[in-house]
Enzyme design. Structure first.
Site, PDB file in Angstrom:
ATOM      1  N   CYS A 177      13.492  10.478   7.591  1.00 54.32           N
ATOM      2  CA  CYS A 177      13.367   9.982   8.967  1.00 54.32           C
ATOM      3  C   CYS A 177      14.691  10.085   9.722  1.00 54.32           C
ATOM      4  CB  CYS A 177      12.846   8.555   8.977  1.00 54.32           C
ATOM      5  SG  CYS A 177      13.703   7.506   7.815  1.00 54.32           S
TER       6      CYS A 177
ATOM      7  N   LYS B  61       0.837  -1.204   0.000  1.00 55.42           N
ATOM      8  CA  LYS B  61       0.000   0.000   0.000  1.00 55.42           C
ATOM      9  C   LYS B  61       0.867   1.246   0.000  1.00 55.42           C
ATOM     10  CE  LYS B  61      -1.883   2.740   2.879  1.00 55.42           C
ATOM     11  NZ  LYS B  61      -1.738   3.993   2.089  1.00 55.42           N
TER      12      LYS B  61
ATOM     13  N   GLU C 146       9.817   0.891  10.679  1.00 52.79           N
ATOM     14  CA  GLU C 146      10.864   1.893  10.510  1.00 52.79           C
ATOM     15  C   GLU C 146      10.178   3.245  10.699  1.00 52.79           C
ATOM     16  OE1 GLU C 146      12.825   4.629   9.299  1.00 52.79           O
ATOM     17  OE2 GLU C 146      12.911   3.805   7.258  1.00 52.79           O
TER      18      GLU C 146
ATOM     19  N   GLY D  99       2.913   3.601  13.640  1.00 48.49           N
ATOM     20  CA  GLY D  99       3.655   2.370  13.917  1.00 48.49           C
ATOM     21  C   GLY D  99       3.104   1.654  15.140  1.00 48.49           C
TER      22      GLY D  99
ATOM     23  N   GLU E 217       9.489  15.216  15.993  1.00 46.02           N
ATOM     24  CA  GLU E 217       9.885  15.144  14.588  1.00 46.02           C
ATOM     25  C   GLU E 217       9.081  16.174  13.787  1.00 46.02           C
ATOM     26  OE1 GLU E 217       8.880  11.591  12.151  1.00 46.02           O
ATOM     27  OE2 GLU E 217      11.027  11.572  11.730  1.00 46.02           O
TER      28      GLU E 217
ATOM     29  N   GLY F  16       6.848   4.837   8.455  1.00 47.24           N
ATOM     30  CA  GLY F  16       6.018   6.034   8.611  1.00 47.24           C
ATOM     31  C   GLY F  16       6.151   6.593  10.011  1.00 47.24           C
ATOM     32  N   SER F  17       5.078   7.225  10.478  1.00 49.19           N
ATOM     33  CA  SER F  17       5.151   7.896  11.778  1.00 49.19           C
ATOM     34  C   SER F  17       5.175   6.885  12.923  1.00 49.19           C
ATOM     35  CB  SER F  17       3.951   8.828  11.937  1.00 49.19           C
ATOM     36  OG  SER F  17       2.753   8.080  11.898  1.00 49.19           O
TER      37      SER F  17
ATOM     38  N   GLU G  70       3.574   7.241  15.629  1.00 46.45           N
ATOM     39  CA  GLU G  70       2.178   7.137  16.070  1.00 46.45           C
ATOM     40  C   GLU G  70       1.461   5.982  15.351  1.00 46.45           C
ATOM     41  OE1 GLU G  70       0.262  10.697  14.827  1.00 46.45           O
ATOM     42  OE2 GLU G  70      -1.717  10.025  15.476  1.00 46.45           O
TER      43      GLU G  70
HETATM   44  P1  NAI Z   1       1.684   8.200   8.439  1.00 46.04           P
HETATM   45  O1  NAI Z   1       2.486   7.353   9.355  1.00 46.04           O
HETATM   46  O2  NAI Z   1       0.260   8.472   8.792  1.00 46.04           O
HETATM   47  O3  NAI Z   1       1.672   7.535   6.956  1.00 46.04           O
HETATM   48  C1  NAI Z   1       2.589   6.584   6.484  1.00 46.04           C
HETATM   49  C2  NAI Z   1       1.840   5.440   5.800  1.00 46.04           C
HETATM   50  O4  NAI Z   1       0.986   4.806   6.738  1.00 46.04           O
HETATM   51  C3  NAI Z   1       0.940   5.869   4.642  1.00 46.04           C
HETATM   52  O5  NAI Z   1       0.929   4.864   3.652  1.00 46.04           O
HETATM   53  C4  NAI Z   1      -0.433   5.932   5.306  1.00 46.04           C
HETATM   54  O6  NAI Z   1      -1.485   5.763   4.401  1.00 46.04           O
HETATM   55  C5  NAI Z   1      -0.346   4.769   6.267  1.00 46.04           C
HETATM   56  N1  NAI Z   1      -1.256   4.860   7.415  1.00 46.04           N
HETATM   57  C6  NAI Z   1      -1.711   5.977   8.053  1.00 46.04           C
HETATM   58  N2  NAI Z   1      -2.539   5.638   9.060  1.00 46.04           N
HETATM   59  C7  NAI Z   1      -2.611   4.291   9.072  1.00 46.04           C
HETATM   60  C8  NAI Z   1      -3.304   3.343   9.884  1.00 46.04           C
HETATM   61  N3  NAI Z   1      -4.100   3.724  10.883  1.00 46.04           N
HETATM   62  N4  NAI Z   1      -3.135   2.025   9.629  1.00 46.04           N
HETATM   63  C9  NAI Z   1      -2.318   1.622   8.628  1.00 46.04           C
HETATM   64  N5  NAI Z   1      -1.669   2.460   7.825  1.00 46.04           N
HETATM   65  C10 NAI Z   1      -1.795   3.778   8.042  1.00 46.04           C
HETATM   66  O7  NAI Z   1       2.458   9.557   8.214  1.00 46.04           O
HETATM   67  P2  NAI Z   1       1.849  10.981   7.737  1.00 46.04           P
HETATM   68  O8  NAI Z   1       0.556  11.233   8.431  1.00 46.04           O
HETATM   69  O9  NAI Z   1       1.862  11.001   6.274  1.00 46.04           O
HETATM   70  O10 NAI Z   1       2.951  11.991   8.272  1.00 46.04           O
HETATM   71  C11 NAI Z   1       2.937  12.420   9.618  1.00 46.04           C
HETATM   72  C12 NAI Z   1       4.316  12.445  10.187  1.00 46.04           C
HETATM   73  O11 NAI Z   1       4.847  11.122  10.203  1.00 46.04           O
HETATM   74  C13 NAI Z   1       5.343  13.232   9.411  1.00 46.04           C
HETATM   75  O12 NAI Z   1       5.291  14.592   9.697  1.00 46.04           O
HETATM   76  C14 NAI Z   1       6.619  12.597   9.886  1.00 46.04           C
HETATM   77  O13 NAI Z   1       6.982  13.136  11.127  1.00 46.04           O
HETATM   78  C15 NAI Z   1       6.246  11.156  10.071  1.00 46.04           C
HETATM   79  N6  NAI Z   1       6.655  10.338   8.914  1.00 46.04           N
HETATM   80  C16 NAI Z   1       7.798   9.592   9.015  1.00 46.04           C
HETATM   81  C17 NAI Z   1       8.254   8.869   7.951  1.00 46.04           C
HETATM   82  C18 NAI Z   1       9.486   8.057   8.023  1.00 46.04           C
HETATM   83  O14 NAI Z   1      10.153   7.856   7.020  1.00 46.04           O
HETATM   84  N7  NAI Z   1       9.849   7.510   9.167  1.00 46.04           N
HETATM   85  C19 NAI Z   1       7.577   8.911   6.645  1.00 46.04           C
HETATM   86  C20 NAI Z   1       6.343   9.671   6.650  1.00 46.04           C
HETATM   87  C21 NAI Z   1       5.946  10.368   7.755  1.00 46.04           C
END
Ligand code: NAI
Ligand code: MG
Length: 501
Positions: A293, A184, A259, A242, A395, A237-238, A240
């Protein structure tokens, strides 16, 4: 070709890729994704929901139990290698798509992201034939060996900051080890993964081995992470989200690798080559608009060189070319979305409220024409930060660095480790003893000495503490996608004597 034409050329519609076929979402719903440089429509994409995830998981299960498991390791490796070559051949188009979708400068997409995607598929193609078990020297007339087997169906959820590269980090080791995948992509950047699916099809992977289901996190992502039909979930991703993923996976005891976020210390000692350290600090925080990240977002600078260092850093940060990401001279493009832009602006207010000084930036740049509607932000430096402030602990994920000065090394290590995260760290010094002492004492999965943001498909990457668990890339990634079976064989031909009969 002008950048406007490039954007037009990549305006497309995409369906879901399930079981080797392109299909609409069951609901018929689609979502649109903008080009972050202009806010204009880039693509209209089918929106997967729970029923589509069910279909994709079933297809991946059939593929896992069918053709894929019967294919030789060599043939799996050849498919991965074929895919790496196809990506290489299409690198100019893929780079343009990545830039249109994410906003990163074309120079980065073309010379960093896509080549690393190729490298990862190539590297793991080689591993397919090298995943082996062991023979164990057990006592007595017994033979004991292990089999390293794939885990099964993997749900992979990836972010928007390196859309194609994150797909490669996830897909390549999973497929090399013989798993099947439901991937996804992030809702902000689905386009690259859909183009990758076309190349996966062209390479000749059996149907259902890779399924790509764009959609929102709360719906498609949550349905995938909590699906009883998957054996493993991998997430970037975030922190939160995770935690949510680890919780929902717990219901089925699905294996999880995460990660997550970071707040990396990047440390400049007075004995470092200051010009190199300035360049390293910029690489640490402004690369990819700070949406990294492992960004060096806490910049610790030794007090005795702070003024000199900050004046060099400010001067160079002011000179960064921010603008049209399709222009090869551009060094920073827009942030990925309006939401991220607003989040960064919010942190500027928080920093001011906490008493930090905005030395450079702190606002959007004034751009011309179509780019006025893009999600741009200037390179930003907060000075006079202390490690307890929110801007030093949370972050931000933007081109925003918090500068903290230090005098004492022992106290510095304490501060550097005083964070919930532990993904990466950098140190700039000519003192090799200090550099290696630091490498041992810092609680982080990656340490860079007199460099920053170095990556290779052969070198593991992943976090300590709340930055997650598991290591991607390198041989360690195979541990995430294989499980070990121990097989015992009696060589004596006699019954077990234990019960005396
Ligand atoms: P996010 O963690 O919500 O999104 C990342 C992925 O997770 C996307 O594919 C999203 O559709 C999916 N996702 C979101 N909620 C989910 C759920 N409940 N269950 C399963 N999958 C879910 O990150 P977002 O909202 O785009 O960005 C927020 C913050 O997260 C950023 O400002 C940054 O601090 C952090 N982030 C960190 C990343 C990293 O590489 N470690 C990458 C993206 C965001
Ligand atoms: Mg989110």
């Amino acid at each position: 070709m002008s950048s406007a034409q490039q954007v037009e050329d990549t305006t497309k519609n995409y369906q879901l890729f399930i079981d080797g076929k392109w299909v609409d979402a069951e609901s018929g719903k689609t979502f649109s994704t903008p080009n972050p440089a202009t806010g204009e429509l880039l693509a209209e994409v089918a929106e997967a929901d729970k029923v589509d995830i069910d279909k994709a998981v079933s297809a991946a299960r059939r593929a896992f139990e069918g053709k894929w498991s019967k294919m030789s390791a060599r043939d799996r490796g050849r498919l991965l290698y074929k895919l790496s070559q196809l990506i290489d051949e299409h690198s100019a188009e893929l780079a343009a798509i990545e830039t249109a979708d994410n906003g990163k400068p074309i120079k980065e997409s073309l010379y960093v992201d896509i080549p690393q995607v190729v490298e990862n598929f190539e590297y793991f193609a080689g591993w397919a034939t090298k995943i082996e078990g062991e023979t164990i020297p057990v006592p007595g007339k017994m033979f004991n060996y292990t089999l390293r087997e794939p885990i099964g169906v993997c749900g992979q959820i990836i972010p928007w900051n390196f859309p194609l590269l994150m797909a490669a980090w996830k897909l390549a080791p999973a497929l090399a080890a013989g798993n099947t995948v439901v991937l996804k992509p992030a809702e902000q950047t689905p386009v690259g993964a859909m183009e990758l699916a076309k190349l996966i099809q062209e390479a000749g992977f059996p149907e259902g081995v890779v399924n790509v289901v764009p959609g929102y996190g709360e719906t498609a992502g949550a349905a995938l992470a909590g699906h009883p039909g998957i054996d493993k979930v991998a997430f970037t991703g975030s922190t939160e989200v995770g935690k949510l993923i680890a919780k929902s996976a717990a219901d089925n005891l699905t294996k999880v690798s995460l990660e997550l976020g970071g707040k990396a210390p990047n440390i400049v000692f007075a004995d470092s080559d200051l010009d190199q350290a300035v360049a390293g600090a910029m690489m640490g925080i402004f690369y990819n608009q700070g949406q990294v990240c492992c960004a060096g977002s806490r910049l610790f600078v030794e007090e005795s060189v702070k003024d000199e260092f900050l004046s060099k850093l400010s001067e160079r940060a002011e000179r960064i070319a921010v603008g049209d990401p399709m222009d090869k001279a551009t060094q920073m493009g827009p942030q990925v979305s309006e939401e991220q832009l607003n989040r960064i602006k919010g942190y500027v207010e928080i920093a001011r409220g906490e008493g930090a000084a905005v030395l450079v930036g702190g606002e959007s740049p004034k751009l011309e024409g179509a780019f006025q509607k893009g999600y741009f932000f200037r390179p930003t430096i907060f000075a006079d930060v202390n490690n307890k402030m929110r801007v030093a602990q949370e972050e931000i994920f933007g081109p925003v660095v918090s500068v903290i000065s230090f005098t004492d090394e022992e106290d510095l290590i304490k501060q550097a480790n005083d964070t919930i995260y532990g993904l990466s760290a950098g140190i700039w010094t000519q003192d090799i003893t200090r550099a290696h002492r630091f490498a041992k004492e810092i609680k982080a999965g990656v340490v860079w000495i007199n460099t920053y943001n170095m990556f290779n498909a052969a070198s593991p990457f992943g976090g300590y503490k709340q930055s997650g668990y598991g290591r991607e890339m390198g041989r360690h990634a195979l541990d995430l996608y294989t499980q070990v079976k121990s097989v015992w064989v009696d060589l004596s031909g006699r019954p077990i004597g234990w019960f005396g009969n």
